[in-house]
Design a protein around this motif. Structure first.
Motif, PDB file in Angstrom:
ATOM      1  N   THR A  64      -8.213  -5.867  10.509  1.00  8.49           N
ATOM      2  CA  THR A  64      -9.016  -5.524  11.684  1.00  8.49           C
ATOM      3  C   THR A  64     -10.492  -5.613  11.341  1.00  8.49           C
ATOM      4  O   THR A  64     -10.888  -5.332  10.216  1.00  8.49           O
ATOM      5  CB  THR A  64      -8.726  -4.085  12.156  1.00  8.49           C
ATOM      6  N   GLY A  65     -11.276  -6.014  12.299  1.00  6.97           N
ATOM      7  CA  GLY A  65     -12.724  -6.007  12.100  1.00  6.97           C
ATOM      8  C   GLY A  65     -13.411  -7.128  12.838  1.00  6.97           C
ATOM      9  O   GLY A  65     -13.008  -8.280  12.749  1.00  6.97           O
ATOM     10  N   GLU A  84     -16.169  -8.383  12.142  1.00  6.91           N
ATOM     11  CA  GLU A  84     -16.925  -9.258  11.240  1.00  6.91           C
ATOM     12  C   GLU A  84     -16.053 -10.324  10.580  1.00  6.91           C
ATOM     13  O   GLU A  84     -16.561 -11.206   9.889  1.00  6.91           O
ATOM     14  CB  GLU A  84     -17.608  -8.415  10.146  1.00  6.91           C
ATOM     15  N   ASP A 137     -12.190  -5.041  16.709  1.00 11.36           N
ATOM     16  CA  ASP A 137     -12.253  -3.587  16.820  1.00 11.36           C
ATOM     17  C   ASP A 137     -12.246  -3.174  18.290  1.00 11.36           C
ATOM     18  O   ASP A 137     -13.209  -2.588  18.788  1.00 11.36           O
ATOM     19  CB  ASP A 137     -13.510  -3.060  16.113  1.00 11.36           C
ATOM     20  N   GLY A 173     -10.857  -0.199   9.609  1.00 13.47           N
ATOM     21  CA  GLY A 173     -10.841   0.613  10.824  1.00 13.47           C
ATOM     22  C   GLY A 173     -10.256   2.009  10.695  1.00 13.47           C
ATOM     23  O   GLY A 173      -9.862   2.607  11.690  1.00 13.47           O
ATOM     24  N   ASP A 178     -14.068   2.432  14.184  1.00 13.68           N
ATOM     25  CA  ASP A 178     -12.829   2.604  13.407  1.00 13.68           C
ATOM     26  C   ASP A 178     -11.783   3.237  14.326  1.00 13.68           C
ATOM     27  O   ASP A 178     -11.731   4.447  14.508  1.00 13.68           O
ATOM     28  CB  ASP A 178     -13.095   3.481  12.180  1.00 13.68           C
TER      29      ASP A 178
HETATM   30 MG    MG Z   1     -13.942  -2.415  10.161  1.00 14.27          MG
END
Ligand code: MG
Ligand code: AMP
Length: 454
Positions: free
Chosen positions: A187-188, A190, A273, A296, A303
């Protein structure tokens, strides 16, 4: 959400007891003996006959009656591996030439080694002063195993030693457990996938999509490409990700770790996210036997993993452990409402790549081993001497990337210099993790410490 942060030993105990409570693997299949390597045995292997199946000579030499050794003996024949002595039982003062692996002739009770005798025609002289025990250089029938004895238990990982046992019992096939399926969700916002083309047209992962349901309702934009001064989604940077983007390395590291522990990894698409996307991804991952999420799970505004899991009815066993790296690690299970498998266990691993790996070795591997049907599931620690002084004083149990050297004259371990839990390169310079217990101020060179193997 209420926090449930456990000490390291306590967290490990919780994982181990949940892992054992799963009852392990249920489905098995038959595979060819060599294809069983690195799999987990589902049925015990039993001796198909006595081992050895006959009184076996373990040396080249002469089969004799031990009490006759002293005087000259008469050689009355020869028997080699794969043959059975077909003459009459050995008489007083007689010897029969015998090769390693041959069955002992009736009447003989020991073998005098060829190195210890002189043969002249059919006369055998045993070295002066040499005596023989009854049974010397002979392994009696059934001494290693009796027919029907269990030689390998179910739940054992099959390596070369196990394959040797199975082959020695005539098993051309083995029954092994099905590999557990593990869904991996990174997850993320970026993250970029490997091989994803980063061109001028690339969609910015930073989106104006609201992050939480309440934000969705209010229409409040939590982050947008437009308000990020460093962001330029027209940039083409030699096919490299934009500066602020990070390759999704965790999915690959986790998939490799899962494979090494005998699981089958499914890398799901990266989840941004966002509450909705995370929810969809977790629901998809629940088809697997185990669900791993990375990122997260800290206290940041984006998160959302714990919230998403909670919303899906998760039962949490812990939402943090007093370890570093890896403190925010989450462990629990999700209800499936399927009678055959009412729960799917999950780990929410902190996103930092070294945290991911440490948490895998400490907590995920035991659960995965249990799901794979293994009976030995706990992480393995060894002891080694510190090659250098190390500063301690942390309030949590630390796991520092370290290089264990197994030299003949002593096992020593050296901490690898690193920039913290994002430093994958430093992590790869080590081959394990030195364990520094909480609250100890310093560790001196030469002191014995525990090392987590990987
Ligand atoms: Mg993250
Ligand atoms: P998070 O736990 O989401 O706060 O992430 C902690 C750190 O780990 C951040 O610097 C992230 O960019 C990094 N990170 C998160 N997920 C990944 C991933 N899949 N691969 C590599 N780094 C990651």
């Amino acid at each position: 959400m209420a926090e449930l942060v456990l000490g390291f030993a306590e967290a490990l105990e919780v994982v181990l007891s949940q892992a054992r409570a799963t009852g392990g693997a249920r489905v098995s299949e038959n595979v060819g003996l060599l294809d069983a390597a690195a799999r987990v045995l589902a049925e015990k292997v039993v001796a198909d006959r006595d081992q050895p199946p006959f009184d076996r000579a373990t040396r080249d030499g002469f089969a004799v009656r031990s009490e006759d050794v002293g005087g000259a003996l008469r050689v009355v024949g020869s028997v080699r591996a794969g043959q059975q002595w077909s003459g009459t039982a050995l008489g007083v003062g007689e010897a029969i030439e015998i090769m390693t692996g041959a069955p002992m002739p009736l009447g003989a009770d020991s073998v005098v080694m060829v190195e210890h005798v002189l043969v002249e025609g059919d006369v055998l002289h045993v070295e002066a002063g040499r005596t023989l025990r009854v049974g010397e250089n002979v392994v009696p029938r059934g001494a290693e195993a009796r027919v029907g004895d269990g030689l390998l238990p179910a739940g054992r990982v099959i390596g070369a030693a196990e394959i040797a046992v199975a082959a020695s019992c005539g098993c051309a096939e083995l029954s092994v457990f099905a590999r557990p399926k593990v869904a991996i969700i990174a997850t993320g916002d970026e993250l970029v996938e490997l091989g994803e083309k980063q061109t001028s047209g690339a969609k910015a992962p930073l989106s104006i999509r609201p992050m939480r349901p309440e934000a969705e309702a209010s229409g409040y934009p939590e982050a947008s490409a437009a308000c990020d001064p460093t962001h330029d989604d027209k940039a083409v940077v030699n096919g490299l990700p934009r500066t602020e983007q990070i390759y999704n390395s965790n999915s690959y590291a986790l998939a490799a770790l899962v494979r090494a522990e005998g699981g089958v990894a499914a890398r799901l698409a990266v989840a941004r996210d966002s509450f909705a996307e995370l929810t969809e991804r977790v629901q998809r991952g629940m088809a697997a036997d185990l669900l791993l999420l990375s990122g997260g799970v800290s206290k940041g505004k984006y998160d959302l993993v714990e919230e998403v899991l909670a919303e899906l009815g998760a039962e949490f066993f812990f939402t943090g452990a007093m370890i570093q790296p890896g403190r925010p690690v989450v462990f629990g299970r999700l209800p499936t409402f399927e009678p055959q498998r009412p729960w799917v266990y999950f780990f929410g691993l902190p996103g930092n790549p070294v945290s991911v790996q440490v948490c895998f070795h400490l907590f995920v591997a035991p659960m995965l081993r249990a799901l794979a049907g293994r009976s030995e599931i706990a992480p393995v620690f060894v002891e080694a001497r510190l090659a250098e002084d190390v500063r301690g004083g942390a309030k949590v149990t630390r796991f520092l990337p370290a290089e264990l050297s197994g030299a003949w004259d002593g096992v020593s371990v050296k901490v690898v210099g690193w920039q913290g839990s994002g430093d994958v390169a430093a992590n790869a310079r080590g081959n394990g993790y030195v364990v520094l217990p909480a609250g100890v101020e310093s560790f001196a060179k030469g002191e014995t410490v525990r090392v987590l193997l990987r």
